[in-house]
Design a protein around this motif. Structure first.
Motif, PDB file in Angstrom:
ATOM      1  N   TYR A 153      -3.048  13.402  -5.185  1.00  0.00           N
ATOM      2  CA  TYR A 153      -2.012  14.098  -4.405  1.00  0.00           C
ATOM      3  C   TYR A 153      -2.243  15.600  -4.474  1.00  0.00           C
ATOM      4  O   TYR A 153      -2.691  16.125  -5.500  1.00  0.00           O
ATOM      5  CB  TYR A 153      -0.611  13.764  -4.965  1.00  0.00           C
ATOM      6  N   ASN A 154      -1.975  16.263  -3.376  1.00  0.00           N
ATOM      7  CA  ASN A 154      -1.932  17.721  -3.389  1.00  0.00           C
ATOM      8  C   ASN A 154      -0.472  18.096  -3.171  1.00  0.00           C
ATOM      9  O   ASN A 154       0.095  17.778  -2.129  1.00  0.00           O
ATOM     10  CB  ASN A 154      -2.807  18.294  -2.276  1.00  0.00           C
ATOM     11  N   ASP A 155       0.142  18.728  -4.179  1.00  0.00           N
ATOM     12  CA  ASP A 155       1.575  18.979  -4.135  1.00  0.00           C
ATOM     13  C   ASP A 155       2.268  17.609  -3.967  1.00  0.00           C
ATOM     14  O   ASP A 155       2.004  16.716  -4.753  1.00  0.00           O
ATOM     15  CB  ASP A 155       1.885  19.973  -3.005  1.00  0.00           C
ATOM     16  N   PHE A 156       3.032  17.405  -2.917  1.00  0.00           N
ATOM     17  CA  PHE A 156       3.747  16.130  -2.813  1.00  0.00           C
ATOM     18  C   PHE A 156       3.109  15.163  -1.816  1.00  0.00           C
ATOM     19  O   PHE A 156       3.658  14.110  -1.528  1.00  0.00           O
ATOM     20  CB  PHE A 156       5.221  16.370  -2.441  1.00  0.00           C
ATOM     21  N   SER A 157       1.927  15.497  -1.307  1.00  0.00           N
ATOM     22  CA  SER A 157       1.352  14.680  -0.231  1.00  0.00           C
ATOM     23  C   SER A 157       0.017  14.044  -0.631  1.00  0.00           C
ATOM     24  O   SER A 157      -0.826  14.687  -1.263  1.00  0.00           O
ATOM     25  CB  SER A 157       1.168  15.563   1.004  1.00  0.00           C
ATOM     26  N   VAL A 158      -0.163  12.775  -0.252  1.00  0.00           N
ATOM     27  CA  VAL A 158      -1.364  12.044  -0.647  1.00  0.00           C
ATOM     28  C   VAL A 158      -2.611  12.606   0.041  1.00  0.00           C
ATOM     29  O   VAL A 158      -2.542  13.111   1.167  1.00  0.00           O
ATOM     30  CB  VAL A 158      -1.213  10.525  -0.314  1.00  0.00           C
ATOM     31  N   VAL A 159      -3.734  12.553  -0.679  1.00  0.00           N
ATOM     32  CA  VAL A 159      -5.014  12.983  -0.101  1.00  0.00           C
ATOM     33  C   VAL A 159      -5.950  11.771  -0.146  1.00  0.00           C
ATOM     34  O   VAL A 159      -6.466  11.434  -1.215  1.00  0.00           O
ATOM     35  CB  VAL A 159      -5.634  14.126  -0.944  1.00  0.00           C
ATOM     36  N   PRO A 160      -6.153  11.083   0.979  1.00  0.00           N
ATOM     37  CA  PRO A 160      -7.065   9.932   0.938  1.00  0.00           C
ATOM     38  C   PRO A 160      -8.453  10.389   0.493  1.00  0.00           C
ATOM     39  O   PRO A 160      -8.959  11.392   1.010  1.00  0.00           O
ATOM     40  CB  PRO A 160      -7.088   9.452   2.404  1.00  0.00           C
ATOM     41  N   PRO A 161      -9.063   9.699  -0.473  1.00  0.00           N
ATOM     42  CA  PRO A 161     -10.337  10.182  -1.014  1.00  0.00           C
ATOM     43  C   PRO A 161     -11.428  10.175   0.056  1.00  0.00           C
ATOM     44  O   PRO A 161     -11.647   9.157   0.719  1.00  0.00           O
ATOM     45  CB  PRO A 161     -10.653   9.187  -2.138  1.00  0.00           C
ATOM     46  N   SER A 162     -12.097  11.331   0.202  1.00  0.00           N
ATOM     47  CA  SER A 162     -13.046  11.453   1.320  1.00  0.00           C
ATOM     48  C   SER A 162     -14.404  10.855   0.979  1.00  0.00           C
ATOM     49  O   SER A 162     -15.275  10.757   1.837  1.00  0.00           O
ATOM     50  CB  SER A 162     -13.198  12.926   1.710  1.00  0.00           C
ATOM     51  N   GLU A 163     -14.608  10.431  -0.305  1.00  0.00           N
ATOM     52  CA  GLU A 163     -15.939   9.896  -0.645  1.00  0.00           C
ATOM     53  C   GLU A 163     -16.151   8.459  -0.159  1.00  0.00           C
ATOM     54  O   GLU A 163     -17.237   7.929  -0.251  1.00  0.00           O
ATOM     55  CB  GLU A 163     -16.225  10.008  -2.142  1.00  0.00           C
ATOM     56  N   TYR A 164     -15.067   7.826   0.349  1.00  0.00           N
ATOM     57  CA  TYR A 164     -15.246   6.458   0.859  1.00  0.00           C
ATOM     58  C   TYR A 164     -15.243   6.468   2.380  1.00  0.00           C
ATOM     59  O   TYR A 164     -14.279   6.893   3.000  1.00  0.00           O
ATOM     60  CB  TYR A 164     -14.114   5.543   0.366  1.00  0.00           C
ATOM     61  N   ASN A 165     -16.353   6.012   2.927  1.00  0.00           N
ATOM     62  CA  ASN A 165     -16.423   5.889   4.386  1.00  0.00           C
ATOM     63  C   ASN A 165     -16.085   4.463   4.794  1.00  0.00           C
ATOM     64  O   ASN A 165     -16.251   3.525   4.013  1.00  0.00           O
ATOM     65  CB  ASN A 165     -17.837   6.194   4.880  1.00  0.00           C
ATOM     66  N   LEU A 166     -15.622   4.329   6.017  1.00  0.00           N
ATOM     67  CA  LEU A 166     -15.376   2.999   6.568  1.00  0.00           C
ATOM     68  C   LEU A 166     -16.651   2.547   7.289  1.00  0.00           C
ATOM     69  O   LEU A 166     -17.155   3.254   8.163  1.00  0.00           O
ATOM     70  CB  LEU A 166     -14.205   3.062   7.564  1.00  0.00           C
ATOM     71  N   ARG A 167     -17.170   1.373   6.870  1.00  0.00           N
ATOM     72  CA  ARG A 167     -18.361   0.852   7.545  1.00  0.00           C
ATOM     73  C   ARG A 167     -17.933  -0.308   8.444  1.00  0.00           C
ATOM     74  O   ARG A 167     -17.204  -1.202   7.991  1.00  0.00           O
ATOM     75  CB  ARG A 167     -19.372   0.366   6.511  1.00  0.00           C
ATOM     76  N   SER A 214       0.845  -1.200   0.000  1.00  0.00           N
ATOM     77  CA  SER A 214       0.000   0.000   0.000  1.00  0.00           C
ATOM     78  C   SER A 214       0.880   1.250   0.000  1.00  0.00           C
ATOM     79  O   SER A 214       0.654   2.204  -0.756  1.00  0.00           O
ATOM     80  CB  SER A 214      -0.907  -0.040   1.241  1.00  0.00           C
ATOM     81  N   GLN A 215       1.940   1.220   0.807  1.00  0.00           N
ATOM     82  CA  GLN A 215       2.860   2.368   0.850  1.00  0.00           C
ATOM     83  C   GLN A 215       3.614   2.513  -0.485  1.00  0.00           C
ATOM     84  O   GLN A 215       3.889   3.611  -0.933  1.00  0.00           O
ATOM     85  CB  GLN A 215       3.867   2.192   1.993  1.00  0.00           C
ATOM     86  N   ARG A 216       3.915   1.389  -1.118  1.00  0.00           N
ATOM     87  CA  ARG A 216       4.635   1.449  -2.402  1.00  0.00           C
ATOM     88  C   ARG A 216       3.812   2.211  -3.447  1.00  0.00           C
ATOM     89  O   ARG A 216       4.309   3.118  -4.099  1.00  0.00           O
ATOM     90  CB  ARG A 216       4.909   0.018  -2.910  1.00  0.00           C
ATOM     91  N   LEU A 217       2.532   1.837  -3.580  1.00  0.00           N
ATOM     92  CA  LEU A 217       1.733   2.445  -4.652  1.00  0.00           C
ATOM     93  C   LEU A 217       1.201   3.829  -4.295  1.00  0.00           C
ATOM     94  O   LEU A 217       1.010   4.659  -5.176  1.00  0.00           O
ATOM     95  CB  LEU A 217       0.559   1.535  -5.002  1.00  0.00           C
ATOM     96  N   SER A 218       0.962   4.093  -3.036  1.00  0.00           N
ATOM     97  CA  SER A 218       0.440   5.411  -2.647  1.00  0.00           C
ATOM     98  C   SER A 218       1.191   5.913  -1.418  1.00  0.00           C
ATOM     99  O   SER A 218       0.630   5.999  -0.327  1.00  0.00           O
ATOM    100  CB  SER A 218      -1.042   5.319  -2.304  1.00  0.00           C
ATOM    101  N   PRO A 219       2.476   6.262  -1.579  1.00  0.00           N
ATOM    102  CA  PRO A 219       3.214   6.749  -0.404  1.00  0.00           C
ATOM    103  C   PRO A 219       2.631   8.072   0.096  1.00  0.00           C
ATOM    104  O   PRO A 219       2.016   8.802  -0.698  1.00  0.00           O
ATOM    105  CB  PRO A 219       4.633   6.957  -0.948  1.00  0.00           C
ATOM    106  N   VAL A 220       2.816   8.351   1.363  1.00  0.00           N
ATOM    107  CA  VAL A 220       2.313   9.628   1.890  1.00  0.00           C
ATOM    108  C   VAL A 220       2.972  10.789   1.143  1.00  0.00           C
ATOM    109  O   VAL A 220       2.328  11.769   0.788  1.00  0.00           O
ATOM    110  CB  VAL A 220       2.593   9.739   3.409  1.00  0.00           C
ATOM    111  N   PHE A 221       4.285  10.646   0.848  1.00  0.00           N
ATOM    112  CA  PHE A 221       5.004  11.718   0.133  1.00  0.00           C
ATOM    113  C   PHE A 221       5.565  11.195  -1.181  1.00  0.00           C
ATOM    114  O   PHE A 221       6.178  10.123  -1.205  1.00  0.00           O
ATOM    115  CB  PHE A 221       6.162  12.247   0.992  1.00  0.00           C
TER     116      PHE A 221
END
Ligand code: HEM
Length: 490
Positions: free
Chosen positions: A472-486, A339-346
């Motif tokens: 991403y916004n600039d160099f940082s990941v933005v987790p998509p807010s349209e998915y909620n955890l149920r 998960s970190q490989r494909l979508s790193p925080v930075f």
């Protein structure tokens, strides 16, 4: 003044510039599409051993370019000291600190944190687990069959704020709702204040900064932390612990402030100590919250993984539910690494400013003093010469890699930084909190998997679609807010 500033810009004409091929090199494009730009430059230049640069089209930065280094160059600088390739100076620029008044990095703080965590990791993990259980019990429905639906970042930021605070400072502060609110806000404010400052040209930013609301808030927060840390600082100073000769004993403690204190210089000031606490919170909370939010989206859009990780977690949690054996969570470790490989925080890590003219031994490349360099973490992680089918999410990828390369399996675990895995940086300035972060992530996910049935929800309905590509916004990941955890309580 502007001309002077321009002339002082290090001469980087010998390093090619990578731009967007369609000619749109606007600020908005840079903010939303940086990943693509970095991948282009990585393939064109870094892969043949050359550095390239990208323009930073955001006002207020004291530097105009970022120089992206190829792997062998990163290997060369990874153990060079902060005095030559400085993360401290880079973060000063990235977060426009001279204008916003965000706290600077104490020279001793990274090492103190790393050693403190290393020496106390067993106790830290036990405490983290207790706090997670406590937090989940009081914030999630406990009745069998009951359902909660949560916005992930809105849930995990306060969770991690609480858990981190309970570990770093004692209940004087970790039970204070105002302190928790403020610490959860630091990181947002530091980014926000830097963004707001950068809307102004550098020569005006200093004059305008004190009137920008986000800057005022950040400065007030810094004072607030210092006021709250004062009794703790004075107590520590009076305890005489810094006079203990055995450094190992100095760094033992129940709370983070104690083991951090053990690594401070004898004459540490209240300002430096409280800034370190503030920076530690800033570095810890949103990074971990983003990582778990992205990982849960990855997990719940790969249903076959859920079963595998749930079975493993059930084996790892003791029959009385009192503890979790993290050594048993191998598949989870591999999954989180993917998960970190494909979508790193930075998108890039190893940001450094060169403090003196430097010539690379591996290539002869010269960098003038003041150049900002960085490592293309996300581009390396999707290089087809390193990872087979690199664009596909494969939750078992690292498990197989560890099986295939038994001798080097230890370098493939989540907390280990290597040149192909730069999510936590690399070398002596890599993230000092990563082993704590890793254990925190595993504990939270193991507790969730064994206590609740998890699924994703989008617009009020269960989501069974494919894994979304993370923005991403600039160099940082933005987790998509349209998915909620149920969550349905088991
Ligand atoms: C998954 C979560 C995390 C990620 C992805 C992450 C990533 C990073 C990265 C990339 C760096 C810069 C390293 C470099 O450029 O070589 C860094 C620095 C740092 N990290 Fe982490 N980190 C995480 C969690 C934590 C936690 C939990 C703590 C503390 C308990 C922490 C404390 C720090 C500190 C103190 C620094 C140095 C920053 C400074 O002093 O400004 N990090 N981290």
């Amino acid at each position: 003044f502007v001309l002077n500033k321009w002339r002082k810009e290090p001469a980087l004409d010998h390093i090619p510039t990578q731009q967007f091929p369609d000619g749109d090199n606007s600020r908005a494009r840079y903010l939303t599409d940086l990943r693509y730009l970095l991948e282009l430059g990585y393939r064109r230049y870094n892969k043949v051993g050359k550095a390239f640069k990208i323009t930073i089209p955001i006002g207020g930065y004291a530097v105009k370019y970022r120089v992206i280094l190829p792997k062998d160059h990163l290997e060369e600088i990874k153990h060079l000291s902060n005095d030559v390739f400085s993360w401290q100076l880079a973060s000063r620029i990235i977060f426009a600190q001279d204008y916003t008044g965000a706290p600077d990095r104490g020279k001793w703080s990274g090492k103190a944190l790393r050693v403190g965590i290393h020496q106390n990791l067993g106790d830290i993990t036990t405490q983290l687990d207790q706090r997670i259980v406590e937090y989940f019990s009081s914030h999630l429905s406990q009745q069998k069959g009951s359902v909660d639906a949560l916005n992930m970042m809105s849930f995990f930021i306060p969770t991690i704020t609480y858990v981190t605070n309970a570990l770093l400072v004692d209940s004087r502060l970790s039970s204070d709702p105002e302190w928790l609110r403020q610490t959860a806000n630091f990181a947002v404010n530091r980014y926000g204040a830097a963004d707001d400052v950068r809307k102004w040209p550098p020569y005006l930013a200093n004059i305008v900064a004190p009137f920008i609301p986000s800057v005022r808030r950040l400065r007030a927060q810094r004072e607030y932390v210092m006021e709250k840390m004062k009794p703790i600082y004075e107590e520590l100073k009076a305890s005489g612990q810094l006079r203990v000769d055995d450094k190992k004993l100095r760094r033992k403690g129940t709370f983070g402030y104690e083991w951090l204190w053990g690594g401070t210089p004898d004459d540490v000031t209240l300002r430096d100590f409280s800034d370190t606490m503030m920076r530690t919170m800033i570095a810890a909370i949103h990074t971990t919250a983003k990582t778990i939010s992205v990982a849960l989206i990855d997990l719940l859009t790969n249903p076959e993984m859920v079963e595998a990780l749930k079975n493993e977690a059930q084996e790892a949690v003791s029959p009385d539910h009192a503890s979790v054996n993290l050594d048993k969570l191998i598949k989870l470790d591999c999954f989180l690494k993917e998960s970190q490989r494909l979508s790193p925080v930075f998108l890039f890590t190893m940001n450094r400013i060169v403090t003196q003219d430097y010539e690379f031994k591996c290539s002869g490349l010269r960098l003038p003093k003041g150049t900002m360099v960085t490592g293309p973490a996300a581009a390396i992680a999707t290089d087809p010469d390193v990872f087979r089918d690199p664009g596909t999410f494969d939750g078992h990828r690292y498990y197989r890699m560890r099986e295939e390369a038994k001798d080097s399996a230890s370098s493939l675990v989540l907390g280990m930084s290597t040149i192909d895995s730069l999510g936590f940086g690399l070398g002596n300035q890599a993230c000092p909190g990563r082993f704590l972060a890793v254990n925190n992530l595993k504990l939270m996910i193991a507790r969730l998997l064994t206590g609740w049935e998890l699924s994703l929800e989008s617009r009020g309905r269960e989501y069974k679609g494919p894994r979304p590509v993370m923005a991403y916004n600039d160099f940082s990941v933005v987790p998509p807010s349209e998915y909620n955890l149920r969550l349905r309580k088991l």
